[in-house]
Design a protein around this motif. Sequence first.
Motif, PDB file in Angstrom:
ATOM      1  N   PRO A 149       0.799  -1.233   0.000  1.00 33.88           N
ATOM      2  CA  PRO A 149       0.000   0.000   0.000  1.00 33.88           C
ATOM      3  C   PRO A 149       0.830   1.281   0.000  1.00 33.88           C
ATOM      4  O   PRO A 149       0.317   2.339  -0.331  1.00 33.88           O
ATOM      5  CB  PRO A 149      -0.816  -0.094   1.289  1.00 33.88           C
TER       6      PRO A 149
ATOM      7  N   ARG B 123      15.452  12.335   5.733  1.00 36.09           N
ATOM      8  CA  ARG B 123      14.540  11.754   6.731  1.00 36.09           C
ATOM      9  C   ARG B 123      14.160  12.774   7.798  1.00 36.09           C
ATOM     10  O   ARG B 123      13.024  12.785   8.271  1.00 36.09           O
ATOM     11  CB  ARG B 123      15.182  10.525   7.371  1.00 36.09           C
TER      12      ARG B 123
ATOM     13  N   TYR C 203       7.139   2.214   5.301  1.00 34.95           N
ATOM     14  CA  TYR C 203       6.788   0.865   5.756  1.00 34.95           C
ATOM     15  C   TYR C 203       6.038   0.970   7.079  1.00 34.95           C
ATOM     16  O   TYR C 203       6.040   2.027   7.712  1.00 34.95           O
ATOM     17  CB  TYR C 203       8.054   0.036   6.004  1.00 34.95           C
ATOM     18  N   SER C 204       5.454  -0.131   7.514  1.00 40.65           N
ATOM     19  CA  SER C 204       4.877  -0.158   8.859  1.00 40.65           C
ATOM     20  C   SER C 204       6.011  -0.231   9.864  1.00 40.65           C
ATOM     21  O   SER C 204       7.041  -0.854   9.601  1.00 40.65           O
ATOM     22  CB  SER C 204       3.981  -1.379   9.035  1.00 40.65           C
TER      23      SER C 204
ATOM     24  N   ILE D 198       7.976  -1.453  13.108  1.00 39.99           N
ATOM     25  CA  ILE D 198       8.055  -2.648  13.958  1.00 39.99           C
ATOM     26  C   ILE D 198       7.921  -2.188  15.409  1.00 39.99           C
ATOM     27  O   ILE D 198       8.545  -1.193  15.802  1.00 39.99           O
ATOM     28  CB  ILE D 198       9.406  -3.365  13.750  1.00 39.99           C
ATOM     29  N   ARG D 199       7.101  -2.891  16.177  1.00 39.24           N
ATOM     30  CA  ARG D 199       6.960  -2.536  17.597  1.00 39.24           C
ATOM     31  C   ARG D 199       8.340  -2.553  18.266  1.00 39.24           C
ATOM     32  O   ARG D 199       9.093  -3.504  18.121  1.00 39.24           O
ATOM     33  CB  ARG D 199       6.012  -3.542  18.272  1.00 39.24           C
TER      34      ARG D 199
ATOM     35  N   ASP E  68      10.687  -0.300  17.630  1.00 40.67           N
ATOM     36  CA  ASP E  68      11.644   0.441  16.803  1.00 40.67           C
ATOM     37  C   ASP E  68      11.726   1.889  17.298  1.00 40.67           C
ATOM     38  O   ASP E  68      10.702   2.549  17.461  1.00 40.67           O
ATOM     39  CB  ASP E  68      11.173   0.403  15.336  1.00 40.67           C
ATOM     40  N   ARG E  69      12.957   2.365  17.520  1.00 38.56           N
ATOM     41  CA  ARG E  69      13.129   3.722  18.063  1.00 38.56           C
ATOM     42  C   ARG E  69      13.552   4.725  16.984  1.00 38.56           C
ATOM     43  O   ARG E  69      14.068   5.792  17.314  1.00 38.56           O
ATOM     44  CB  ARG E  69      14.190   3.680  19.162  1.00 38.56           C
ATOM     45  N   SER E  70      13.367   4.367  15.718  1.00 46.62           N
ATOM     46  CA  SER E  70      13.824   5.248  14.627  1.00 46.62           C
ATOM     47  C   SER E  70      13.245   6.651  14.755  1.00 46.62           C
ATOM     48  O   SER E  70      13.969   7.647  14.627  1.00 46.62           O
ATOM     49  CB  SER E  70      13.417   4.677  13.272  1.00 46.62           C
TER      50      SER E  70
END
Lengths: 229, 206
Positions: free
Chosen positions: A54, A147, A175-176, A178-179, A181-183
């Motif tokens: 999507p 970013r 993207y989704s 990830i639980r 993830d601290r990005s």
Amino acid sequence: MRILVVAEDADRLCRALEDGGCEAVARTRSGEAEHLLLCERFDVVIFHPRSTDPYFLSRMLREYPGRALIAWLRSSSSTRVSELFEAGADDVLDGTMDNGEILARVRNAARHGRRPAELEFELGDLLIASPSGKASWCGEPLALTRRERGVLLALAETADETVPREVIYRKVWGYSMIRGDRSVDVYVKRLRDKLGQAGVELRIRTTPGVGYHLVPPIAEPDEAPAAVL
Amino acid sequence: MRFSLVPRQAQFYDLFAQAGENALEAARLVEQRFKNIPDDKDGQAAVTELEHKGDDITAEIIGLLNTQYVTPLDREDIYALASAIDTVVDYLDDASELIDVYHIESPMEQAIEQCRILVGSTEHLSNALHGLRGLKGISKQLVALKKLEDEGDAIVRDAIGALFENDKVSPRLIIQWKDIFEALEEAIDSAEKAAHLIGNIVVKNG
């Protein structure tokens, strides 16, 4: 003209393009297509929304702003077509079109491409051309990475409202999240440091457990109100 | 190679204590590296240095084992324990190195949790190794280490599960973090294996 087709069962479409003198390269998965885009030059990307994830279109818009993006539907509906145009597609092809119309539309999209002005965003003295463009404060350029600009844009679009980390991640990384993830946290920290150093009067506040919101500066009145005697 | 008839038993205990301290120091460094991603660019050199130091201590233990006629513990126990402690540091080094190899840009909460478990585990391991000489106070350290290892199992299951919760995540991130979670888990498991060996030594010699 080189065209990347991201779709399953795209033989008929590829034949139509090749008969019209174009070079068509087909890939069935968006990951493979994105890898190819990194290595080779294409003028147009035609994608079948059901064959891609999507966020493919938003990633393409952000990562490859110079290329025309055309959606290809086997059967279209006005709602679906409107959605694709709203999302940034340059044109929408469907299975009812003959080869001549397909070629004409592809050439037209390649000629016009997208309008970069659509990606410009302004919030007071903050100007963000697009995540892949430039950002400035009071006309002074801000030295932000792509970013960092993306995160700032995601926050600025809904200033003073909390934007969940997952939403920021999806908009910027495509993207989704990830639980765990601290990005987003890492990039917000960098952004805070850089905005602070540049004297930008915008503050990024944390909404604990949810995300972040951008606090615009309080507008000062032009003149002090006259004293009432 | 000549066997020495003059026992140098204390040296074994000193070397095991050093190996334990080295593993603890490595775990603390790796934890800092994972917490400070992406700002800790040069930290891997220090971790690798500790990994080399661990190799040297292991070589020294094995060298001593090969030259001593009388050893304070069974030869195979000494050899297995030295190797197990060395493996803990090897896996710590592997996991830490992957941060650079994969150009990891941001930390993952679950990996920081695994590092917390590793620091706790190596702390208990180090304490247990210090207690080897008199075989005192070891049991409670081993029990605490086992408890942490169980917690580590739950964390790694949750961490890997999180990678596959949604099918729209970046496949690149899945590959990178699965490898890192697994390397950290191997380090935790190796600490538990070392604890088992110490437990057997206590039973045999206590």
